[in-house]
Design a protein around this motif. Structure first.
Motif, short mmCIF file in Angstrom:
data_model
loop_
_atom_site.label_atom_id
_atom_site.label_comp_id
_atom_site.label_asym_id
_atom_site.label_seq_id
_atom_site.Cartn_x
_atom_site.Cartn_y
_atom_site.Cartn_z
N TYR A 38 0.82 -1.21 0.00
CA TYR A 38 0.00 0.00 0.00
C TYR A 38 0.86 1.26 0.00
O TYR A 38 0.50 2.27 -0.63
N ALA A 39 1.99 1.23 0.68
CA ALA A 39 2.90 2.38 0.62
C ALA A 39 3.42 2.56 -0.80
O ALA A 39 3.50 3.69 -1.31
N ASP A 40 3.76 1.46 -1.46
CA ASP A 40 4.22 1.54 -2.85
C ASP A 40 3.14 2.08 -3.78
O ASP A 40 3.43 2.73 -4.79
N ASP A 41 1.88 1.81 -3.43
CA ASP A 41 0.76 2.30 -4.23
C ASP A 41 0.42 3.75 -3.94
O ASP A 41 -0.56 4.28 -4.47
N ALA B 265 7.57 1.05 12.62
CA ALA B 265 8.89 1.67 12.81
C ALA B 265 9.91 1.12 11.84
O ALA B 265 10.83 1.83 11.41
N GLU B 266 9.75 -0.13 11.46
CA GLU B 266 10.70 -0.77 10.55
C GLU B 266 10.58 -0.25 9.13
O GLU B 266 11.58 0.04 8.48
N ILE B 267 9.34 -0.12 8.63
CA ILE B 267 9.19 0.21 7.21
C ILE B 267 9.05 1.71 6.95
O ILE B 267 9.31 2.16 5.83
N ALA B 268 8.67 2.50 7.96
CA ALA B 268 8.42 3.92 7.74
C ALA B 268 9.60 4.67 7.15
O ALA B 268 9.41 5.53 6.27
N PRO B 269 10.84 4.41 7.61
CA PRO B 269 11.97 5.14 7.01
C PRO B 269 12.13 4.92 5.51
O PRO B 269 12.76 5.73 4.82
N GLU B 270 11.57 3.84 4.98
CA GLU B 270 11.64 3.58 3.54
C GLU B 270 10.70 4.49 2.75
O GLU B 270 10.84 4.61 1.53
N PRO C 48 9.64 8.13 3.49
CA PRO C 48 9.67 9.34 4.32
C PRO C 48 8.58 10.35 3.99
O PRO C 48 8.29 11.22 4.82
N ASP C 49 7.95 10.26 2.81
CA ASP C 49 6.93 11.22 2.44
C ASP C 49 5.51 10.73 2.75
O ASP C 49 4.54 11.40 2.42
N GLN C 50 5.44 9.57 3.39
CA GLN C 50 4.14 9.02 3.78
C GLN C 50 4.10 8.84 5.29
O GLN C 50 5.12 8.94 5.97
N SER C 51 2.90 8.59 5.81
CA SER C 51 2.72 8.52 7.27
C SER C 51 2.19 7.16 7.69
O SER C 51 1.48 6.48 6.92
N PHE C 52 2.52 6.79 8.93
CA PHE C 52 2.16 5.48 9.46
C PHE C 52 1.65 5.65 10.89
O PHE C 52 2.12 6.51 11.63
N ILE D 224 11.21 7.01 17.86
CA ILE D 224 10.06 6.90 16.96
C ILE D 224 10.38 7.66 15.66
O ILE D 224 10.71 8.84 15.70
N PRO D 225 10.29 7.00 14.51
CA PRO D 225 10.53 7.70 13.24
C PRO D 225 9.62 8.92 13.10
O PRO D 225 8.50 8.95 13.60
N ALA D 226 10.11 9.91 12.38
CA ALA D 226 9.41 11.19 12.28
C ALA D 226 8.06 11.09 11.58
O ALA D 226 7.21 11.97 11.74
#
Length: 344
Positions: free
Chosen positions: A88-91, A108-113, A115-119, A130-132
């Motif tokens: 879904y992030a890729d989409d 937390a694991e995938i969010a840095p991949e 950075p322009d989307q939110s989780f 916690i990632p930004a």
């Protein structure tokens, strides 16, 4: 494209020009912008009558709003979760919501991949870093467990014991069990708070067995926080004489109206709407743990529709309800500190 990807994408729920959410409208500037996309990932099903049903209702409210496109996936296993979330992030989905403890570390694991989307995950932050672009939530689980224990003790006829049926064997459920026992024992002298964490959110038979075990050990009020497993706990209460039940997550009056004293209904729909509108208007804040109060996230309810009241008057006296209300106020203000029940 894999079969999994095809199945996941079939779940997309695209919105047209639906009616706006009552009492909450998006800024006019958003209506002409590209739709913001929100996906809800759930470890269980949307028909569980509680945890997932309520979150899904919030997603439906979002889907009815102009400028928001939604999707959802039910019954996501931990093995499938990384692939589905990344898909879904890729989409291009702007917000990926992982609904439950199972999604905490994954976000937390995938969010840095991305950075322009939110989780977002509906669980405590798994660590201090916690990632930004990730937000977690302390949804007052431990506070409401303390309140449930207090009410259970107040309405116990025998005054010997009250019991908690938990779901997954995780730190949140363990902490809730301790808080339930603490609320009971600190509110009514001499009573014992029992608890069984079944290790499963989706097995009614386990819930019934746990409830009956504690009833056999003297508990005459049972509360659950275990989704489908909890429905079995209520069934066990209904089949026992002189035992009361407290519902959880949704209004569960209809399951056992003679035995339910109240349900601790969680405002999960409100939570999902808050997140979605924050994404739509650019106010989503990452890098932190959101902490709504117990009064914001939970409410006591008994009965249906216009006849709904906070508690069953046949099972909860005015005196008991007054003490319970005071406990809730002290929890919301922080006068009663429940951090001591958290698992370290």
């Amino acid at each position: 494209m894999t079969k999994l990807e095809l199945n996941v994408r079939r779940r997309a729920v695209l919105t047209g020009l639906g009616a706006g959410l009552a009492a909450m409208t998006l800024p006019t500037s958003l209506l002409a912008a590209s739709p913001r996309k929100v996906v809800l990932l759930m470890a269980g099903g949307i028909a569980d009558g509680g945890w997932n049903t309520l979150a899904f209702r919030g997603l439906e409210e979002l889907a009815a709003m102009d400028g928001i496109e939604t999707a959802y996936v039910e019954n996501v296993t931990q093995a499938r979760a990384p692939e589905i979330a990344r898909g879904y992030a890729d989409d291009g989905f702007d917000l990926v919501i992982g609904h439950g403890y199972e999604f905490g570390a994954l976000m937390a694991e995938i969010a840095p991949e991305y950075p322009d989307q939110s989780f977002f995950a509906t669980t405590y932050a798994p660590g201090a870093d916690i990632p930004a672009n990730v937000r977690y939530a302390d949804l007052a689980y431990v506070a409401v467990a303390y309140a449930a224990g207090a009410l259970a003790a107040l309405i116990s006829e025998e005054g010997r014991a009250v019991g908690f049926v938990g779901g997954g064997d995780n730190p949140t459920q363990q902490s809730m069990g301790r808080a339930f026992a603490g609320g009971a024992e600190e509110t009514v002298a001499g009573i014992k708070g029992l608890g069984i964490v079944t290790g499963d959110y989706h097995d009614a038979a386990k819930g019934k067995e746990a409830a009956l075990t504690m009833i056999g050990n003297g508990a005459d009020v049972i509360w659950h926080a275990a989704d489908v497993t909890g429905l079995g706990a209520i069934q066990g209460v209904a089949e026992s004489e002189g035992v009361k039940a407290l519902g959880c997550y949704a209004n569960q009056t209809s399951i056992a109206p003679q035995e339910i004293a109240t349900s601790f209904a969680m405002n999960l729909g409100w939570m999902v709407v808050q997140l979605g509108t924050a994404i739509a208007n650019g106010s989503f804040v990452g890098g932190e743990e959101w902490k709504p109060t117990v009064a914001e996230m939970w409410s006591a309810v008994y009965g249906e529709g216009d006849d709904a009241v906070p508690v069953n008057p046949d099972l909860v006296s005015e005196e008991s309800y007054a003490v319970f209300t005071e406990v809730m106020e002290k929890l919301s203000s922080g006068e009663i500190d429940v951090t001591r029940f958290l698992q370290g």
